[in-house]
Design an enzyme around this catalytic site. Structure first.
Site, PDB file in Angstrom:
ATOM      1  N   GLY A 132       5.905   1.150  10.951  1.00  0.00           N
ATOM      2  CA  GLY A 132       5.625   1.256   9.527  1.00  0.00           C
ATOM      3  C   GLY A 132       6.466   2.275   8.781  1.00  0.00           C
ATOM      4  CD  GLU A 133       4.292   5.556   8.162  1.00  0.00           C
ATOM      5  OE1 GLU A 133       4.610   5.925   7.031  1.00  0.00           O
ATOM      6  OE2 GLU A 133       3.221   4.952   8.415  1.00  0.00           O
ATOM      7  N   GLY A 169       0.840  -1.202   0.000  1.00  0.00           N
ATOM      8  CA  GLY A 169       0.000   0.000   0.000  1.00  0.00           C
ATOM      9  C   GLY A 169       0.867   1.241   0.000  1.00  0.00           C
ATOM     10  CB  THR A 208       6.826  -9.176  10.829  1.00  0.00           C
ATOM     11  OG1 THR A 208       6.549  -8.988  12.212  1.00  0.00           O
ATOM     12  CG2 THR A 208       6.257 -10.497  10.369  1.00  0.00           C
ATOM     13  N   GLY A 220       0.448  -5.961   4.161  1.00  0.00           N
ATOM     14  CA  GLY A 220       1.659  -6.728   3.890  1.00  0.00           C
ATOM     15  C   GLY A 220       2.663  -6.622   5.022  1.00  0.00           C
ATOM     16  CD  GLN A 245       6.929  -2.384   8.199  1.00  0.00           C
ATOM     17  OE1 GLN A 245       7.019  -2.682   7.026  1.00  0.00           O
ATOM     18  NE2 GLN A 245       5.794  -2.060   8.756  1.00  0.00           N
ATOM     19  CG  ASN A 300       6.936 -11.367  14.334  1.00  0.00           C
ATOM     20  OD1 ASN A 300       8.107 -11.674  14.088  1.00  0.00           O
ATOM     21  ND2 ASN A 300       5.906 -12.093  13.928  1.00  0.00           N
TER      22      ASN A 300
END
Lengths: 338, 735
Positions: free
Chosen positions: B698-699, B235, B628, B462, B632, B625
Site C-alpha cells: 500500500g505505501e 482513502g 493490482t 480501492g 498500486q 496479484n
C-alpha cells in the site's frame, strides 16, 4: 447558493428584453464559469436566462474576407472548424490549450469572453475582495498572490483574466459584436475587457443589458508564423502562469507585422502597440524579441509570490516569437517546449 | 489447476464498479431520506457568539438546523471520542459540541432538508457571529515554539561529535508543505435510525473503528450500531479516523428520527486531516572512503492545538544505512488547524524524501555514484533494534532498477546531458516501509454446492482486497475463483483492523489460510467417515484441497470430492472462523524496500519540468496479484510525481485559511504529466515474515519517488531545490 428562476430566451431580442426587465438576472450559455461562481456564492443571480438555444451557432466568412463566429459556437467546434484551423491556427491552438475537452464542449465563444477574473480571494466569500464587495479591500495584494497580475494592476485589484482564447483574439484584432436595447454595436477587442482601476467589479465594457452576438476576425490570420505558448504549473488542465500569443508577417528575415499578447499576467489580455511597433522592420532574432518583451512588460510590478512572472514572461515572449519566426508553433500533444 | 496467487487476476469487483452496481456511502437511498449540509466556521479560532438560523428555517423544505445549542446529547469525555488511531495525547475534536472554534472549516451548524439543494441554499442563510481570537497557522513562523515528542529511535554513539570530525559532511533543511488526500469520492455518511438501532453507511477505512466510536459518542451498545462501507473511492489515510460528517449524520438522524445523509463538498474536505507540513533537517557525516560516520535527522511537523499527531519521519535511515553514530529528534508545532493525519506512507513519504535527497548530496560531495554510496552504506540490520531482516532484497532492487533504467550510461556531472532546449537529469532514491500484520479474523462458509463465502470486516479502499482474498481463498479451498464470494466492509462481520499501514493483505490472507485449514480439517473428517475412505489415516496437513477434491499430498489418486464428502456427512455447509497468527517475535525486522530511478527533462530557460521515465523496483515479499500490485505501485509513482512537482495546500496565514481548496487549484498530476512508468517486482521469498510471505504494497510505491525526481532535477540543472513542490520558479532564477 441561492434559488433562482430559469427562463429560456427565444431570440436575441427576447434575450435583451428579458435581461432589461430584471437587473439581477444573468445570461447563461455553457455555464462553465457561472455555475461555479453560483456554487461559491460569488454570483447570486435570481434569474438565469438561457441563451444557449439562440441561433448564434454559425461560423461564416464575411464579405471583407474575415470570419464571423456566432456567440453560441462551442469552443470545441470553433477550435476544430476547418476554416479556423487553416486560417487562424493561433486561435485554434489557444482554445485547445485551455480547460479540458468536456469544458470546451460546453463553453460558448461569447461566454469565454465573460469568464470572471481569477484570484483565490475573489472565489472565497469569507475574505474581503473589492471585486465582490467594492471598498472591502484587496486581500491578494499582501496575500497568496502567485497566480495574480503583474501588469495593469491597481491598489484595488490584482486579479488576472483566465482565458486562453481571448489572448489569441486580442492578438488577432478581433471585434466583438453586441446587441442591446439601443441596437447593435461593435467593440474592438482591446476595448472589451477593462483594467481594474477603481472599479474592479466591472470586468468588461459590455453593459448589463447587452448580449454578445458574434466575434469577428479580420482577414489576416498569420497562419504561417504564429505560436501560442502556455506556461503553467502542470502540463495540462491548469490556468496559465504566463501565456503568449505571437503572430508575425515576415519578408525573408524581416518583420513586416507583429502581434503579441500575454495571458495570465493582467486583468485583460495584455498587448502593447509599442512592443509590436518595436519589431517592425527588424530582423526576426532574439535581440529584437527581447526588446519587444521589454516594451510589453514595461511597468510590470510583482506582489511577492508572483514576482517571477515578469522574468518568466520575458523569456516566454522571446521563445514564442522564435517559434513563430521559425514556423514551428508550440505543439499541444508533445508537451516539450519547442 | 492453476494457482490464482501471483497471477494477474482482474478485479472481481471491476464489473460492479464500472456498471454502478457497487454503491458508495453517499449512494444508499432509503425512503424519507433527509439531506444535511454543513455550515463551516469562517474563522480559525475563537467562539461562536450567536447563530441566527431563522432565515434558513423559513426556507421551504428545511426541517431543522442543528447547532451546538440544540443538538441531541453526546458524550462529554475525551475517551468516548478516541478512535483506534487517535493520537495518544490530546482531546479529540468533538463535532458540533460547543461554541469553541478550533480551525477554519469546522462545522458550526447542520442544515437538514428534504433535498440536498435546499439544504445548501438554506446553509448560506445561516448567520454566525464570532468572537475572534488570535490564531497561528504558519509552521515557519512558529518553529521556535516546537516541542520534542518521545523520540521513536534511540541515539547511538555521539552523532554531533562524529559529524564535526567527519571527512565529508552534508547538512541541510528540506521542506514538505501541507498536502491533502483528495480522494475522488467525497466524504459521506448515511445514517438510518430505526427502533433505537443505528445503521450507518460511511466512507471509512475501518467500519469497526467507526462502530466503536459511534457507540462511545452516542452511548450505544455494540449490537445497536452497524457500520457499513462496502466500497470506497479512495482513502489514502483520510478515512482512517471517523470524520465529522458521520457524527453529524447520526445527530441529524437522532434529532429527526429519520434517515439522514451528510455529504461534504470538495472544499469542505480541506478541513479534514492532511499530511502535516514538515521541516526535515539532515546532517550526514562520512569518511573519505564513503561510509557513514554520523547520521542526524530532525523533524519539525504540524499538529493541531488539541492533539499531538506524529509519525516516524526520522527512523528510516536506521533501516537503510549503517552508521555507528546516530541521533533523531521529532518535534511538533501546534497550529490552529485540524489535527494532521496519516496520508499514504505517513512519515516515510516525507522523512525518506529528505534522507534520500541528503544521501544524493552526500554522494556528490564524495564524488561517488549515488547507487554506489547506498551500497557502501547498506545495512543488513535494523540498527535501531539491532536485528536482521526477515528478508531484504534491496541490493537486487538497486541492481535490477539500474539495469532497466540504463543507469550505467549516466554522466555524473550536473548539466552534462541535454536534448535541444532541455537539460536531462537522472536521479535515484531508495524506498522503505514496514511489513506488518495485525490480528484479523476471517470466516469461511463452504456450501455443499462448492461455493464459499469469505468474510471479514476489512474495507477495500480501492486497492484490490476483494480480489486478492478471492484468489487466496480459491487456491486454499481448491475452488474456481468464480465460486468464491468475498464480503467486506460491514462491522458485523468478523473482526478486522483498519485498512492502513499496508498490513491488510498479509493479515487477511494469512487468516484465510488458517480458516481454510480448519475447513479442510472438517472436510477430511467427513471424508474419513465415508465407507472405505481413500483418505483413512491422513492428517489435515497431509491433504490439500485441489480442483474441488480433498487430495492426499502423497498420492494424488487418493482423493474424495468435496461434494461427496459433504453429502455423505449430510453437511449442507461448513462454517469456520480463524485468526491469523501475529508473530510476537522481535528477533527480526520486517520491511519492504524499493529503488526508484527517474529521468527528468527541464527546459533550461523556462524551468518547465517533465518526468519522462520512472523505474520503481520493489521487493515486497510474495506478490499476490501482478495486475493490482502493478497498479498500486504505478499509482504510488504518479503520486510521488505530484508530491515532487505539484502538490501544495496554500494557506493565507492572515486569515488562517486554505486558499486553493478545490482540485482546479490544488494540483495533482494529469495525464500529460505522466510518461513511462516501469514497475519491477524483485523476487523475495520470505518464510519468516508470515506463513504466506506477504509483505504488503500500500505505501511503498510513493516512498522515495519525490527524492528521485528532486535528485534528477539537480542532476539536470545543477540547482538543488529542497522545498517541495519543485515549481519552475524554484528551478530558474527569473530576473
Amino acid at each position: 447558493m441561492i434559488p433562482f428562476q430559469y427562463a429560456r430566451a427565444n431570440d436575441v431580442a427576447d434575450a435583451i428584453k428579458q435581461i432589461a426587465a430584471d437587473p439581477s438576472a444573468k445570461f447563461i450559455a455553457g455555464g462553465t464559469n457561472l455555475i461555479d461562481l453560483i456554487k461559491y456564492d460569488v454570483e447570486e443571480p435570481t434569474r438565469l436566462i438561457d441563451i444557449s438555444h439562440l441561433p448564434l451557432r454559425s461560423i461564416e466568412q464575411t464579405s471583407t474576407g474575415g470570419v464571423l463566429i456566432g456567440a453560441m459556437v462551442p469552443n470545441t467546434d470553433l477550435a476544430y472548424h476547418p476554416m479556423i484551423e487553416e486560417r487562424y491556427p493561433l486561435l485554434a491552438r489557444a482554445i485547445m490549450s485551455g480547460a479540458s475537452q468536456q469544458l470546451r464542449n460546453m463553453a460558448s465563444t461569447g461566454g469565454n469572453l465573460l469568464q470572471r477574473t481569477r484570484c483565490f480571494y475573489f472565489y472565497d466569500t469569507a475574505t474581503p475582495c473589492n471585486k465582490r464587495e467594492p471598498g472591502s479591500g484587496c486581500s491578494a495584494i499582501d496575500g497568496v498572490n502567485r497566480i495574480n497580475a503583474v501588469l495593469g494592476t491597481s491598489q484595488a485589484c490584482i486579479a488576472t483574466h483566465p482565458s486562453d482564447m481571448c489572448v489569441a483574439l486580442a492578438a488577432l484584432d478581433a471585434t466583438v459584436h453586441v446587441a442591446g436595447p439601443a441596437g447593435a454595436r461593435t467593440i474592438a477587442f482591446a476595448d472589451f475587457h477593462r483594467l481594474p482601476g477603481n472599479t474592479p467589479q466591472r470586468d468588461t465594457n459590455l453593459e448589463p443589458d447587452e448580449i454578445i452576438t458574434a466575434i469577428e476576425l479580420p482577414p489576416k490570420g498569420f497562419s504561417a508564423n504564429y505560436s501560442y505558448l502556455k506556461i503553467r504549473d502542470r502540463l495540462s488542465y491548469a490556468f496559465a502562469l504566463v501565456s503568449v500569443a505571437a503572430a508575425l508577417e515576415l519578408d525573408g528575415d524581416t518583420i513586416k507585422e507583429a502581434r503579441l499578447a500575454l495571458g495570465g499576467v493582467a486583468h485583460k489580455p495584455w498587448r502593447s502597440s509599442a512592443a509590436e511597433a518595436a519589431l517592425l522592420g527588424k530582423r526576426a532574432d532574439a535581440t529584437a524579441f527581447a526588446q519587444a518583451a521589454d516594451w510589453l512588460l514595461h511597468g510590470a510590478k510583482g506582489y511577492g509570490h508572483n514576482n517571477f512572472k515578469i522574468g518568466l514572461a520575458r523569456r516566454a515572449i522571446v521563445r514564442t516569437l522564435g517559434q513563430a519566426a521559425r514556423g514551428m508553433p508550440q505543439s499541444l500533444s508533445d508537451k516539450k517546449i519547442r | 489447476m492453476t494457482s490464482y496467487i501471483g497471477s494477474a487476476t482482474s478485479r472481481v469487483d471491476g464489473r460492479a464498479k464500472v456498471t454502478g452496481e457497487a454503491r458508495y456511502a453517499g449512494e444508499f437511498n432509503v425512503p424519507g431520506l433527509v439531506h444535511g449540509y454543513v455550515v463551516e466556521s469562517t474563522i480559525p479560532k475563537g467562539r461562536v457568539v450567536r447563530i441566527d438560523t431563522g432565515g434558513a428555517l423559513e426556507v421551504d423544505g428545511v426541517l431543522e438546523v442543528l447547532t451546538h445549542r440544540n443538538r441531541p446529547p453526546m458524550a462529554d469525555n475525551d475517551l468516548a471520542y478516541k478512535d483506534e488511531v487517535a493520537p495518544e495525547k490530546g482531546s479529540p475534536y468533538r463535532p458540533l459540541y460547543d461554541d469553541r472554534i478550533l480551525f477554519t472549516g469546522q462545522p458550526v451548524a447542520l442544515v437538514l432538508a428534504d433535498d440536498w439543494e435546499t439544504a445548501r441554499v438554506a446553509a448560506s442563510m445561516v448567520k454566525v457571529e464570532y468572537q475572534k481570537e488570535p490564531h497561528v497557522t504558519d509552521l515557519h513562523a512558529e518553529r521556535s515554539r516546537a516541542f520534542a515528542i518521545d523520540a521513536p529511535e534511540k541515539p547511538r554513539g555521539d552523532a554531533a561529535k562524529a559529524f564535526a570530525s567527519a571527512a565529508v559532511r552534508h547538512a541541510a533543511e528540506y521542506f514538505i508543505p501541507t498536502e491533502h488526500h483528495n480522494p475522488m469520492e467525497l466524504f459521506a455518511s448515511t445514517a438510518i435510525w430505526e427502533d433505537g438501532r443505528l445503521t450507518v453507511y460511511d466512507k471509512t477505512q475501518g467500519v469497526q473503528n467507526v462502530q466503536k466510536y459511534l457507540c462511545g459518542v452516542f452511548k450505544m451498545k455494540p449490537d445497536e450500531v452497524r457500520v457499513m462501507s462496502p466500497y470506497m473511492g479512495g482513502g489514502f489515510g483520510a478515512g482512517l479516523r471517523p470524520q465529522y460528517q458521520v457524527v453529524l449524520a447520526v445527530l441529524g438522524a437522532r434529532a429527526l428520527k429519520r434517515p439522514v445523509r451528510v455529504m461534504l463538498t470538495r472544499t469542505q474536505m480541506y478541513a479534514l486531516g492532511y499530511r502535516p507540513a514538515s521541516i526535515e533537517r539532515l546532517a550526514l557525516g562520512a569518511s573519505s572512503g564513503g561510509t557513514l560516520e554520523s547520521m542526524q535527522h530532525e523533524t519539525i511537523a504540524v499538529t493541531s492545538q488539541f492533539e499531538e499527531f506524529a509519525r516516524n519521519d526520522t527512523g528510516w535511515g536506521n533501516l537503510l544505512y549503517k552508521s555507528p553514530n546516530a541521533k533523531f529528534e521529532h518535534r511538533l508545532v501546534k497550529l490552529d488547524l485540524p489535527t494532521s493525519c496519516d496520508m499514504r506512507a505517513p512519515g516515510a513519504a516525507t522523512g525518506v524524501y529528505a534522507l534520500e535527497c541528503a544521501m544524493d548530496e552526500l554522494a556528490i560531495a564524495l564524488k561517488t555514484d549515488p547507487v554506489q554510496l547506498r551500497l557502501q552504506c547498506y545495512s543488513d540490520r535494523n540498527q535501531g533494534e539491532d536485528v536482521p531482516y526477515t528478508s531484504k532484497q534491496l541490493r537486487e532492487c538497486y541492481r535490477q532498477g539500474a539495469a532497466e533504467f540504463g543507469w550505467d550510461k549516466r554522466n555524473a556531472e550536473p548539466r552534462s546531458m541535454r536534448e535541444g532546449s532541455e537539460l536531462v537529469g537522472w536521479g535515484m532514491a531508495s524506498g522503505v516501509w514496514e511489513a506488518l500484520q495485525m490480528p484479523a479474523t476471517v470466516r469461511i462458509v463452504l456450501t455443499a454446492n462448492g461455493h464459499a463465502e469469505v468474510a471479514t470486516a476489512a474495507s477495500d479502499i480501492g486497492t484490490g482486497t476483494y480480489t486478492i482474498m478471492a484468489q487466496v481463498a480459491a487456491d486454499m479451498l481448491g475452488l474456481p475463483i468464480d465460486n468464491i464470494s468475498v464480503k467486506l466492509g460491514d462491522s458485523t462481520l468478523p473482526q478486522c483492523p483498519l485498512e492502513g499501514g499496508s498490513w491488510i493483505a498479509s493479515s487477511v490472507c494469512n487468516a484465510i489460510a488458517n480458516t481454510a485449514r480448519a475447513v479442510r480439517g472438517d472436510l477430511l473428517k467427513l471424508a474419513k467417515g465415508m465407507k472405505d475412505s481413500p483418505l483413512a489415516g491422513a492428517g489435515v496437513d497431509e491433504v490439500a484441497l485441489i480442483d474441488g477434491k480433498i487430495v492426499s499430498k502423497r498420492d494424488a489418486n487418493r482423493a474424495v470430492s468435496i461434494a461427496s464428502a459433504m453429502q455423505s456427512g449430510n453437511a449442507e455447509r461448513i462454517t469456520r472462523e480463524e485468526v491469523n497468527k501475529v508473530d510476537e517475535d522481535k528477533s527480526h525486522a520486517r520491511n519492504v524496500h524499493s529503488a526508484i530511478f527517474a529521468e527528468v527533462k527541464v527546459d533550461e530557460e523556462l524551468g518547465v519540468i517533465r518526468v519522462t521515465r520512472v523505474v520503481n523496483a520493489v521487493a515486497a515479499g510474495r506478490i499476490l496479484n501482478l495486475k493490482t500490485a502493478h497498479s498500486q505501485i504505478m499509482g504510488g509513482v504518479v503520486w510521488g510525481i505530484g508530491m515532487a512537482l505539484h502538490e501544495e495546500t496554500l494557506f493565507d496565514h492572515h486569515f488562517g485559511r486554505v486558499m486553493n481548496a478545490n482540485i482546479a487549484e490544488y494540483h495533482v498530476p494529469v495525464n500529460a504529466d505522466i510518461h513511462d512508468i516501469k514497475v519491477i517486482f524483485v523476487e523475495e521469498p520470505d518464510e519468516i515474515v508470515n506463513p504466506l510471505g506477504i509483505k504488503g504494497l500500500g505505501e511503498i510505491g510513493i516512498v522515495g519517488v519525490a527524492a528521485a525526481i528532486a535528485n534528477a532535477v539537480y542532476h539536470a540543472t545543477g540547482k538543488r531545490v529542497r522545498d517541495l513542490p519543485i515549481t519552475l520558479d524554484k528551478v530558474v532564477q527569473f530576473e
